[in-house]
Design an enzyme around this catalytic site. Structure first.
Site, PDB file in Angstrom:
ATOM      1  N   HIS A  17       0.844  -1.204   0.000  1.00 48.53           N
ATOM      2  CA  HIS A  17       0.000   0.000   0.000  1.00 48.53           C
ATOM      3  C   HIS A  17       0.881   1.256   0.000  1.00 48.53           C
ATOM      4  O   HIS A  17       0.617   2.212  -0.726  1.00 48.53           O
ATOM      5  CB  HIS A  17      -0.847   0.074   1.281  1.00 48.53           C
ATOM      6  CG  HIS A  17      -1.958  -0.928   1.390  1.00 48.53           C
ATOM      7  ND1 HIS A  17      -2.106  -1.746   2.480  1.00 48.53           N
ATOM      8  CD2 HIS A  17      -2.997  -1.219   0.557  1.00 48.53           C
ATOM      9  CE1 HIS A  17      -3.195  -2.491   2.322  1.00 48.53           C
ATOM     10  NE2 HIS A  17      -3.738  -2.206   1.163  1.00 48.53           N
ATOM     11  N   LYS A  41     -15.808  -7.529   4.700  1.00 43.50           N
ATOM     12  CA  LYS A  41     -14.661  -7.965   5.514  1.00 43.50           C
ATOM     13  C   LYS A  41     -14.899  -7.713   6.998  1.00 43.50           C
ATOM     14  O   LYS A  41     -15.561  -6.735   7.355  1.00 43.50           O
ATOM     15  CB  LYS A  41     -13.392  -7.215   5.093  1.00 43.50           C
ATOM     16  CG  LYS A  41     -12.914  -7.535   3.687  1.00 43.50           C
ATOM     17  CD  LYS A  41     -11.652  -6.745   3.356  1.00 43.50           C
ATOM     18  CE  LYS A  41     -11.148  -7.053   1.945  1.00 43.50           C
ATOM     19  NZ  LYS A  41     -10.045  -6.149   1.551  1.00 43.50           N
ATOM     20  N   ARG A  90      -2.576  -5.953  -8.153  1.00 42.56           N
ATOM     21  CA  ARG A  90      -1.491  -6.942  -8.073  1.00 42.56           C
ATOM     22  C   ARG A  90      -1.582  -8.004  -9.151  1.00 42.56           C
ATOM     23  O   ARG A  90      -0.607  -8.665  -9.469  1.00 42.56           O
ATOM     24  CB  ARG A  90      -1.493  -7.617  -6.691  1.00 42.56           C
ATOM     25  CG  ARG A  90      -1.039  -6.694  -5.575  1.00 42.56           C
ATOM     26  CD  ARG A  90      -1.464  -7.204  -4.243  1.00 42.56           C
ATOM     27  NE  ARG A  90      -2.918  -7.266  -4.189  1.00 42.56           N
ATOM     28  CZ  ARG A  90      -3.633  -7.316  -3.070  1.00 42.56           C
ATOM     29  NH1 ARG A  90      -3.035  -7.342  -1.919  1.00 42.56           N
ATOM     30  NH2 ARG A  90      -4.943  -7.354  -3.114  1.00 42.56           N
ATOM     31  N   SER A 127      -3.108  -7.592   2.742  1.00 41.80           N
ATOM     32  CA  SER A 127      -3.361  -7.533   4.194  1.00 41.80           C
ATOM     33  C   SER A 127      -3.918  -8.855   4.702  1.00 41.80           C
ATOM     34  O   SER A 127      -3.525  -9.341   5.767  1.00 41.80           O
ATOM     35  CB  SER A 127      -4.356  -6.417   4.512  1.00 41.80           C
ATOM     36  OG  SER A 127      -3.868  -5.188   4.086  1.00 41.80           O
TER      37      SER A 127
HETATM   38  O1  PNS Z   1      -8.961  -2.458   0.645  1.00 43.37           O
HETATM   39  P1  PNS Z   1     -10.307  -2.883   0.123  1.00 43.37           P
HETATM   40  O2  PNS Z   1     -11.083  -3.671   1.163  1.00 43.37           O
HETATM   41  O3  PNS Z   1     -10.222  -3.612  -1.187  1.00 43.37           O
HETATM   42  O4  PNS Z   1     -11.118  -1.526  -0.178  1.00 43.37           O
HETATM   43  C1  PNS Z   1     -12.459  -1.567  -0.579  1.00 43.37           C
HETATM   44  C2  PNS Z   1     -13.140  -0.252  -0.166  1.00 43.37           C
HETATM   45  C3  PNS Z   1     -13.057  -0.062   1.337  1.00 43.37           C
HETATM   46  C4  PNS Z   1     -12.451   0.904  -0.869  1.00 43.37           C
HETATM   47  C5  PNS Z   1     -14.640  -0.334  -0.613  1.00 43.37           C
HETATM   48  O5  PNS Z   1     -15.276  -1.397   0.055  1.00 43.37           O
HETATM   49  C6  PNS Z   1     -15.383   0.986  -0.368  1.00 43.37           C
HETATM   50  O6  PNS Z   1     -15.318   1.869  -1.192  1.00 43.37           O
HETATM   51  N1  PNS Z   1     -16.063   1.102   0.806  1.00 43.37           N
HETATM   52  C7  PNS Z   1     -16.794   2.301   1.181  1.00 43.37           C
HETATM   53  C8  PNS Z   1     -18.316   2.109   0.984  1.00 43.37           C
HETATM   54  C9  PNS Z   1     -18.669   2.189  -0.496  1.00 43.37           C
HETATM   55  O7  PNS Z   1     -18.596   3.225  -1.120  1.00 43.37           O
HETATM   56  N2  PNS Z   1     -19.049   1.030  -1.069  1.00 43.37           N
HETATM   57  C10 PNS Z   1     -19.389   0.932  -2.471  1.00 43.37           C
HETATM   58  C11 PNS Z   1     -18.152   0.658  -3.309  1.00 43.37           C
HETATM   59  S1  PNS Z   1     -18.528   0.604  -5.045  1.00 43.37           S
END
Ligand code: PNS
Length: 168
Positions: A17, A41, A90, A127
């Site tokens: 990251h 998650k 990745r 992670s």
């Molecule tokens: O590190 P990650 O878990 O791949 O990140 C995913 C994340 C946290 C960026 C995504 O779940 C997110 O944007 N969450 C905020 C809520 C939201 O906007 N959800 C709709 C995404 S299209």
């Protein structure tokens, strides 16, 4: 001024990251790292801890700041004036997972998502894998910062998550 939003769960922030964010900081005037909730998650670390660890890990990059994303990512992106979302990729699994989110975010607000390829040296670092390796007693000290490593150890002990050989 160009502003990018680098969102993620950051549970915890890894060297992979950090590399993506450092590289984003050379492409944009300002980079906001958004610590967000991924509803798919169950995090090891509380949001405040993830935010603290991301801030400490990025304190050396002057045009980067870290903030909590309180809800929908695109609402936050709009509120901070971000012109792009930046994510690291990745491999093909990441691409497949990220594409629907990029398209959804574009559908909702028109915001563009920019993908940066992970450096090969970091392409295996996730992670979730780092947590799994640590949980079973493996050495992850070269994949996260020492501060993050200590925070993960403390949280795993507190939550009684260790399954492998006894930790020293
Ligand atoms: O590190 P990650 O878990 O791949 O990140 C995913 C994340 C946290 C960026 C995504 O779940 C997110 O944007 N969450 C905020 C809520 C939201 O906007 N959800 C709709 C995404 S299209």
């Amino acid at each position: 001024m160009s502003i990018a939003l680098c969102p993620g769960s950051f549970d915890p922030i890894t060297l992979g990251h950090i590399d993506i964010i450092e590289r984003s900081a050379t492409l944009f005037d300002r980079v906001i790292v958004g610590v967000a909730t991924n509803s798919g998650k169950f995090p090891l670390l509380e949001p405040e801890r993830r935010l603290e660890l991301a801030s400490a890990s990025l304190a050396h990059v002057p045009n980067v700041e870290v903030a909590e994303v309180p809800g929908l990512l695109v609402d936050f992106a709009r509120s901070v004036g971000a012109s792009a979302i930046v994510k690291g990729i990745r491999g093909s699994n990441d691409f497949d997972g990220e594409t629907p989110m990029a398209l959804m975010n574009a559908h909702l607000t028109g915001i563009e998502t920019v993908f940066l390829h992970a450096r090969p040296a970091f392409a295996h670092i996730a992670s979730s894998l780092v947590k799994d390796v640590m949980r079973f007693g493996g050495d992850v000290s070269d994949m996260v910062t020492p501060t993050v490593h200590a925070a993960m150890e403390a949280s795993m002990r507190e939550k009684n998550l260790y399954l492998g050989k006894e930790q020293q």
